[in-house]
Design an enzyme around this catalytic site. Sequence first.
Site, PDB file in Angstrom:
ATOM      1  CG  HIS A 110      37.221  17.086  61.400  1.00 12.79           C
ATOM      2  ND1 HIS A 110      37.970  17.212  62.189  1.00 12.79           N
ATOM      3  CD2 HIS A 110      37.811  17.302  60.337  1.00 12.79           C
ATOM      4  CE1 HIS A 110      39.281  17.474  61.775  1.00 12.79           C
ATOM      5  NE2 HIS A 110      39.078  17.878  60.429  1.00 12.79           N
ATOM      6  CG  ASP A 156      32.712  20.815  62.715  1.00 14.94           C
ATOM      7  OD1 ASP A 156      32.739  21.826  62.206  1.00 14.94           O
ATOM      8  OD2 ASP A 156      33.246  19.616  62.470  1.00 14.94           O
ATOM      9  CD  GLN A 193      34.698  21.163  55.240  1.00 16.07           C
ATOM     10  OE1 GLN A 193      34.572  21.817  53.960  1.00 16.07           O
ATOM     11  NE2 GLN A 193      35.881  20.876  55.465  1.00 16.07           N
ATOM     12  CE  LYS A 196      38.207  22.716  57.589  1.00 18.01           C
ATOM     13  NZ  LYS A 196      39.623  22.271  57.392  1.00 18.01           N
ATOM     14  CB  CYS A 243      40.645  14.884  60.471  1.00 20.48           C
ATOM     15  SG  CYS A 243      42.340  15.313  60.274  1.00 20.48           S
TER      16      CYS A 243
END
Lengths: 157, 418
Positions: free
Chosen positions: B134, B210, B213, B236, B376
């Site tokens: 991302h 990251d 998700q 999220k 993104c």
Amino acid sequence: MEQLYQQVILDHSKARSGEGELDSPHGASFQVNPTCGDECTVQVSLEGQRLAQLAWSGKGCSISQASLSLMYEMVDGEPLEQAEQLGETFRELIHNRGHELTPEKMELLEDLSAFTGVGRYSARVKCALLGWMALREALAQARHHTGASGQPPQTQA
Amino acid sequence: MTDLLDLAGDFPLLSRTVREGKPLVYLDTGATSQKPGQVLDAERAFNERHNAAVHRGAHQIAEEATEAFESARSAVAAFVGADFGEIVWTKNATEALNLVSHGFLNASLGRGGADAARFKLAPGDEIVVTELEHHANLVPWQELAAKTGAKLRWIPVTPEGRLDLEQLSVITDRTRVVAFTHASNVTGAVTEVAPVVERAKSVGAYTVLDACQSAAHMPVDLHDLGVDFAAFSGHKMLGPTGVGALYGREELLQALPPFLTGGSMVEVVTMEETTFMPPPQRFEAGTQMVAQTVGMHAAVDYLSAVGMERLAAHEDHMGQLLLEGLAEVPGVRLLGPTSSAQRLAVIAFDVPGVHPHDVGQVLDDQGIAVRVGHHCAQPVHRRFGVHASTRASAGVYTTTADVEAFVKGLHQVVKFFA
């Protein structure tokens, strides 16, 4: 859906007019829609006060491609003032939230009136106007280069 | 077969209609999740009963607000397998990642004293990212490289849309940082973290994960994963917008110079200079998003009550149904692994000849909300030779009926633009 995707839009998005490149344009502009990465380049060359040649390239959704294709058909070879006036009227239509403009203006827009429904979808406004933003910038550049007199009409974003 | 989870009723927004009375089919959880009533209620209750500035004020409400704020930190830390002091509140994951990259930058400029020297970057050093990232876990590292003279390198992506673990040799003795995603927001691929961490450790590089998700859709234990830093966001994972978190190993947070400076993060301030508080406060300058942290607390409580294993199993089933449904639609090209193993229910695809905006528009007309564009993540789209894609992503509340509506809608798209 059929209101948004008028047949003329679907047709022009598939069989596009005016795609290509000019050898030595007087003005060119590259525009990108940052939300989806759609992009287009519009090139113009002038002869006096006439938009002698226009060519465009780019990729994008059916709305943006059809808008560019119709733009080519309607302004290529036309007087500058007329091309710019058409651009302003089209901008006004797209910003009119899906409503038609006055009958005189709708007549001026000819096939571009098929884009009336686009104004109802705020996320698609940029798609319809991307090519016209490029045209406006390319023409301003060309006027500057060639010294073509006259001012573009009042503009809105 | 009935769905493993039947929770849509907990989410008020999901009962609304769109586009002149059509029931909403929400398949854009990868962009932002909807929030259960429990989260909305918790935020409201805080504002009605306990709202005050935290870490200051001698009054009872200030104490209650501070207690709520810190107990949210504790709950979120436990949820991701971290210790209390290892969680820093940020406004979102992007800020969390910038906090790390700017910590490195400030160390490179000599801030933070001898303790921070370990984070210094200079020409000759390298930062490794991946083609799957991302923009939030790519652009801050590009910037850090440009400012320090370090070189940016990247791990490529396999044709299936996974990190190419055969190419970990990109990580060398020159590598100082390895920033990579736990789960792609485009291909849905879940990264096998261990080999990356092992390789990074073997060359003495810091790892930055990251987890945006992943944290929302599968059990995540950051201590087990062994990464040095990780970022995730509240919105999220059923929580509010405006709150995210940075995880940092305690020892590293102790040494990292601050990113944002100002109130709330200082000890002694004179006209000439300032000493900073220990972490996590050192990284929490200015008034904090207290109500949102309370909402995020309620979100992780909700997720824990459902059980992340059950949630993952439910979403895995939804992912399978989406993949099967997609495979039935003629011509559609999936961007990502074809099986639901080691993969989230994040399904990006290309309908040849139909632009994603147009795909999304026709779906929207049927009440189906998906994401269109580059999500993104432009480089991974370029890797697949497309500009943009359409993405359907499931959540804890997604039902078989949602998936069926989507597949039917997609057939409609293909028919419409044929």
